[in-house]
Design a protein around this motif. Structure first.
Motif, short mmCIF file in Angstrom:
data_model
loop_
_atom_site.label_atom_id
_atom_site.label_comp_id
_atom_site.label_asym_id
_atom_site.label_seq_id
_atom_site.Cartn_x
_atom_site.Cartn_y
_atom_site.Cartn_z
N LEU A 84 0.82 -1.20 0.00
CA LEU A 84 0.00 0.00 0.00
C LEU A 84 0.86 1.26 0.00
O LEU A 84 1.96 1.28 0.55
CB LEU A 84 -0.92 -0.01 1.22
CG LEU A 84 -1.87 -1.21 1.32
CD1 LEU A 84 -2.67 -1.13 2.63
CD2 LEU A 84 -2.81 -1.25 0.14
N GLN A 85 0.33 2.32 -0.60
CA GLN A 85 0.98 3.62 -0.60
C GLN A 85 0.26 4.53 0.40
O GLN A 85 -0.97 4.52 0.47
CB GLN A 85 0.93 4.25 -2.00
CG GLN A 85 1.61 3.42 -3.07
CD GLN A 85 3.10 3.30 -2.85
OE1 GLN A 85 3.78 4.30 -2.56
NE2 GLN A 85 3.62 2.09 -2.97
N TRP A 86 1.02 5.28 1.17
CA TRP A 86 0.45 6.13 2.21
C TRP A 86 0.62 7.59 1.84
O TRP A 86 1.49 8.29 2.33
CB TRP A 86 1.09 5.81 3.57
CG TRP A 86 0.98 4.35 3.88
CD1 TRP A 86 1.97 3.43 3.89
CD2 TRP A 86 -0.23 3.64 4.18
NE1 TRP A 86 1.48 2.18 4.18
CE2 TRP A 86 0.13 2.27 4.37
CE3 TRP A 86 -1.57 4.01 4.32
CZ2 TRP A 86 -0.80 1.30 4.70
CZ3 TRP A 86 -2.49 3.03 4.63
CH2 TRP A 86 -2.11 1.70 4.82
N ARG A 87 -0.25 8.04 0.90
CA ARG A 87 -0.17 9.40 0.39
C ARG A 87 -1.54 9.82 -0.14
O ARG A 87 -2.44 8.99 -0.34
CB ARG A 87 0.86 9.50 -0.72
CG ARG A 87 0.61 8.52 -1.86
CD ARG A 87 1.59 8.69 -3.00
NE ARG A 87 1.41 7.69 -4.04
CZ ARG A 87 0.42 7.71 -4.94
NH1 ARG A 87 -0.47 8.70 -4.96
NH2 ARG A 87 0.32 6.75 -5.84
N LEU A 101 -7.65 7.58 -0.82
CA LEU A 101 -7.34 8.47 0.30
C LEU A 101 -7.38 9.91 -0.18
O LEU A 101 -6.73 10.27 -1.17
CB LEU A 101 -5.96 8.14 0.87
CG LEU A 101 -5.74 6.72 1.38
CD1 LEU A 101 -4.34 6.57 1.96
CD2 LEU A 101 -6.80 6.35 2.42
N ASN A 102 -8.13 10.74 0.53
CA ASN A 102 -8.24 12.16 0.21
C ASN A 102 -7.85 12.95 1.45
O ASN A 102 -8.58 12.97 2.44
CB ASN A 102 -9.67 12.49 -0.22
CG ASN A 102 -9.79 13.90 -0.76
OD1 ASN A 102 -8.79 14.60 -0.89
ND2 ASN A 102 -11.01 14.32 -1.05
N LEU A 127 -5.65 15.59 7.23
CA LEU A 127 -4.20 15.73 7.13
C LEU A 127 -3.85 16.63 5.95
O LEU A 127 -4.63 16.73 4.99
CB LEU A 127 -3.53 14.37 6.92
CG LEU A 127 -3.51 13.39 8.10
CD1 LEU A 127 -3.02 12.03 7.62
CD2 LEU A 127 -2.61 13.91 9.21
N ALA A 128 -2.68 17.23 6.00
CA ALA A 128 -2.20 18.02 4.87
C ALA A 128 -1.90 17.08 3.71
O ALA A 128 -1.54 15.92 3.90
CB ALA A 128 -0.95 18.79 5.26
N SER A 135 2.34 9.26 9.17
CA SER A 135 1.15 9.90 9.73
C SER A 135 -0.10 9.44 9.01
O SER A 135 -1.15 9.21 9.62
CB SER A 135 1.29 11.42 9.63
OG SER A 135 2.40 11.88 10.36
N VAL A 136 0.00 9.30 7.68
CA VAL A 136 -1.14 8.84 6.90
C VAL A 136 -1.51 7.41 7.30
O VAL A 136 -2.68 7.10 7.55
CB VAL A 136 -0.84 8.91 5.39
CG1 VAL A 136 -2.02 8.39 4.58
CG2 VAL A 136 -0.50 10.34 4.98
#
Length: 250
Positions: A84-87, A101-102, A127-128, A135-136
């Protein structure tokens, strides 16, 4: 073969099978015979307390082809596991579809899930856009666990009456190879990674564990109970085994 699965991370012994050197974990107990088990970590050998290393080696050589085949299958399976990508904008497999994810600071504090099309969801998180991956992941994981407990509870409540059972408590699990368990006291354990699969697959696992509250083994009687609520359990079970859940790593 990939070298990774040939070395168990907790290896205590090494052997040469064919052209490969295999490091394995040896576990001794009061059992009567030598048993071989190939899992995600590699080869585990379970042996009687007094079994000699030479007798264990003889079993390994006798089963060398089987061991190497299974290790190869595990290596191929691990290569197919998506990471998975966390962005912002990343996609996560969710209930047979995709969850995007938004990230935006004005999102609800606990996150908000919106369905945008069939098999497509957007998870809004406070989140920013350029938030660090750690953090994501942490925020997604917290939301995922809350949502898993809510959904699992809903499915347990739906199927328990029809099976004639009562469950008492629910615990979430992070096991890599076990999707659920049930105890005779009515406590149920379900793996939160089940949210990656289609709802019918998730329901099969829920029904499977509820059925154990009536029959604690996997006898024909048990499967007959499962079939009353999930006639297509064999196909769903095969799907659960063939589709790998993604890795939750940074």
């Amino acid at each position: 073969m990939n070298p990774a699965p040939l070395s168990h991370p907790q290896a205590t012994h090494t052997t040469v099978l064919g052209d490969d050197r295999v490091a394995y974990l040896l576990v001794r107990s009061s059992r009567r015979s030598v048993g071989l088990e190939v899992g995600d970590s590699g080869l585990t050998v379970r042996a009687p307390l007094r079994a000699s290393l030479s007798s264990i080696e003889a079993v390994l050589q006798e089963k060398a082809r089987w061991v190497l085949t299974k290790l190869g299958e595990r290596a191929n399976r691990s290569q197919q596991i998506p990471r998975l990508q966390w962005r912002h904008g990343a996609l996560l497999p969710y209930l047979g579809g995709n969850l995007q994810l938004n990230l935006h600071p004005a999102a609800p504090r606990g996150g908000e899930l919106l369905a945008v099309a069939e098999g497509r969801w957007v998870l809004h998180l406070p989140l920013a856009v350029d938030a660090p991956p750690a953090s994501v992941r942490a925020l997604v994981h917290a939301w995922w666990l809350r949502h898993a407990r809510t959904l699992f509870t809903e499915r347990l409540q739906r199927f328990a009456p029809g099976l004639g059972v009562q469950w008492r408590s629910l615990r979430l699990s992070n096991a890599r190879t076990r999707w659920g368990s049930a105890k005779s006291d009515g406590s149920i354990m379900l793996n939160w990674r089940l949210l990656h699969f289609r709802l019918p697959v998730l329901d099969y696992v829920v029904i499977h564990e509820l059925a154990h509250l009536r029959v604690m083994d996997h006898s024909p009687r048990f499967w007959a109970v499962v079939a009353t609520a999930c006639p297509e359990y064999a196909q769903l079970r095969a799907e659960l085994r063939s589709v790998p859940a993604p890795e939750w790593v940074l």
